[in-house]
Write an enzyme that holds these catalytic residues in place. Structure first.
Site, PDB file in Angstrom:
ATOM      1  CG  HIS A 276      -0.305   0.286   2.524  1.00 39.63           C
ATOM      2  ND1 HIS A 276      -0.123   1.565   3.008  1.00 39.63           N
ATOM      3  CD2 HIS A 276       0.216  -0.533   3.465  1.00 39.63           C
ATOM      4  CE1 HIS A 276       0.470   1.508   4.192  1.00 39.63           C
ATOM      5  NE2 HIS A 276       0.697   0.250   4.482  1.00 39.63           N
ATOM      6  CB  CYS A 277       1.176   4.170  -1.932  1.00 41.05           C
ATOM      7  SG  CYS A 277      -0.359   4.383  -2.832  1.00 41.05           S
ATOM      8  CG  MET A 278       0.412   8.941   1.757  1.00 36.56           C
ATOM      9  SD  MET A 278       0.438  10.686   1.387  1.00 36.56           S
ATOM     10  CE  MET A 278      -1.265  11.115   1.642  1.00 36.56           C
TER      11      MET A 278
END
Length: 592
Positions: free
Chosen positions: A28-30
């Site tokens: 996952h990113c932001m």
């Protein structure tokens, strides 16, 4: 209660992506849950988009579910636990009846089978709720809607957006652009630390300027600067991991860049300095380390039968020789070549960015803000991420990111204008209402691929809005009110906690807010007055969808499209949840 909600969200997502057996990787990113999907045909796109927690989905090299900042960081661990629990509860041997799409990846672990017939899921037993549950027709035909109704204009826009994205993605699948994408992936795991340290640095600067808590200021400075002082090590680690090497060896060869003892080394007649070369040197060192390691394990010419064994380290000695040669060869090249060369490039990058905005000002900002979305469409924006990180490492912030963030402001302004200009088209207006919150936070795909790009002119007018917003920020940079970002990743309103500049924090925030306002206003006005031809606006306002068989002017949303406009059929947007207009994209914000 919050944990139960996150767990419920993860539990709702898993069956809709085809179950644990269809998930090959989780990250996952932001704002996004990024999944590796074995068989995309098993993903129920419309049902995913209809979930209240889902802001949209993006189909790229990974399947990305937009959950928003904060939420994704809590849902991702729950989702990963569910997948691991499902894998652990399955027998080691599975039936071999899987689709060809599984390919060799099926051997990676005990995964659930992907039956060929019938398709998994309840869709065959229930009436179709959208294009995702019906086979693609052999002849061009509009995707069926609820109760057999003709498709809405939002469906048509979504289908066109999906087709545009698919064509653009195929054009962007060049070796250079794929390499740039992999380089960008190196920095994705670093974004949370960059954001956290950036906010701590902002708090520390505020306390220092106000003279508050003087005993705490040095501690906060250490917290904010510690990660940045070692960022080369993390870049080397993740570069080796991304390109198929041993991650710790990538970190080891990059660590020489920040080692204080390099001051005793002279290269090209000059004494080296710790940190010289920065993240660019770390990237180069780790990439070289991966190649040296592969040569040790597979030989120098692994593809040639006669030379297959040449230079290959015997397996009995591999554990001793391969790491030693990797560190030794790469380390020497880094000390006596890469650090000097990368240092020169890094210094030139910082100098060029500062000079450009100090002298070009409004013009430079106008060009950068206006061209960023086309760069995203071409897949070239990935090359900016190492530049952002280099500027943050050198100056404490990147002056480019706030300017590029204005492209998102132009999109928001254009979407608002489309909303007002199409009062008779409920489906497009609903799409815009659901996509706007994500747009304000810098997640741009719902508006780009669901609204502006399929309509054509609004995409151009949105770029004009971004150009004026970027020009505003550039003008203030030229006047001495520099605006930068202490981290990469966020955009739009989410960038406010990270802005930093040459003046006080109040002035910096005001300048950034003014740039956003100019971008919103310029995008709105350009789209309101020039975003539609009179014929197209009348057509879109007349009916939500044209009746079947009625002649429609070519180029309008209701016009018959080539077969590939509706491909893949499951990408058509559902009018019941307009965040479904989140189409595949290259990135939601300037750093993505």
């Amino acid at each position: 209660m919050s944990e139960d909600k996150n767990r419920a969200t993860a539990a709702a997502l898993l069956p809709l992506v085809g179950g644990a057996g269809n998930v090959t990787s989780i990250a996952h990113c932001m704002t996004r849950l990024r999944l590796g999907i074995r068989d995309p045909a098993l993903v129920r796109h419309e049902a995913l988009r209809a979930l209240p927690a889902v802001l949209g989905v993006v189909e790229d090299d990974t399947y990305q579910i937009v959950l928003g900042p904060g939420t994704v960081a809590r849902v991702a661990p729950e989702f990963e636990r569910l997948v691991e629990r499902n894998h652990a509860g399955r027998p080691a041997a599975e039936p071999a009846a899987t689709t060809p799409a599984a390919g060799p990846a099926a051997a990676e672990g005990p995964l659930a089978p992907t039956p060929v017939e019938p398709p998994r899921g309840p869709e065959p037993a229930t009436p179709p709720s959208g294009p995702a549950s019906t086979p693609r027709p052999t002849a061009p035909a509009p995707p069926p809607g609820p109760a057999g109704a003709p498709p809405t204009a939002a469906d048509e826009l979504a289908a066109q957006g999906a087709a545009l994205k698919a064509r653009q993605k195929s054009r962007n699948a060049t070796a250079t652009k794929l390499f740039l994408r992999r380089i960008a992936q190196v920095f994705v795991p670093l974004i949370p630390a960059l954001i956290g340290c950036g906010i701590v640095a902002g708090i520390n600067g505020l306390l220092a300027n106000l003279g508050w808590l003087p005993s705490l200021v040095p501690a906060l400075a250490a917290l904010a600067s510690g990660f940045m002082s070692l960022i080369a090590v993390f870049v080397g680690y993740h570069t080796a991991k991304e390109f198929g090497g041993t991650p710790i060896l990538g970190g080891a060869v990059a660590a020489v860049i920040v080692f204080p003892g390099v001051t005793h080394v002279t290269a090209f007649g000059r004494q080296l300095a710790p940190g010289q070369g920065g993240v660019l040197g770390a990237l180069g060192a780790a990439l070289l380390a991966v190649q040296v390691e592969k040569c040790c394990r597979h030989g120098v010419f692994p593809g040639r039968a006669r030379s297959r064994a040449w230079g290959r380290v015997p397996e009995a000695l591999d554990v001793l020789v391969t790491p030693t040669l990797t560190v030794l060869i790469t380390g020497l090249v880094t000390l006596f070549g890469l650090m000097y060369a990368a240092g020169a490039v890094s210094t030139a990058t910082g100098t060029a960015a500062t000079w450009l905005l100090a002298h070009g000002g409004a013009l430079a900002g106008f060009v950068l803000g206006g061209l960023f979305l086309p760069l995203v469409m071409l897949g070239l924006h990935q090359a900016l991420i190492p530049l952002h990180t280099t500027l943050i490492e050198q100056q404490g912030y990147t002056v480019l990111l706030p300017i590029l963030a204005m492209a998102g402001a132009g999109q928001v302004g254009a979407a608002l204008a489309v909303y007002l200009r199409l009062p008779g088209n409920r489906s497009i207006r609903t799409t815009i209402k659901s996509a706007l919150p994500a747009g304000f936070l810098g997640v741009g795909e719902p508006l780009i691929y669901g609204v502006s790009l399929p309509l054509g002119r609004p995409f151009i007018t949105a770029c004009i809005g971004g150009a004026f917003g970027g020009g505003c920020i550039g003008l203030f940079n030229q006047l001495g009110d520099t605006v930068g970002s202490t981290a990469i990743g966020p955009s739009g309103w989410a960038l406010f906690p990270l802005v930093k500049g040459a003046q006080g924090i109040g002035t910096t925030i005001a300048v950034y807010a003014l740039g956003l306002a100019v971008g919103y206003l310029a995008g709105f006005l350009a789209t309101y007055f020039f975003g539609f031809s009179r014929q197209l606006r009348a057509e879109l306002n007349k009916n939500t969808a044209p009746a079947a068989g009625r002649a429609v002017p070519a180029g309008t949303v209701g016009a018959p499209e080539p077969t590939d406009v509706h491909r893949p059929a499951h990408d058509a947007s559902s009018p019941s949840h307009s965040a479904a207009a989140d189409r595949p994209g290259s990135g939601p914000h300037p750093a993505a």
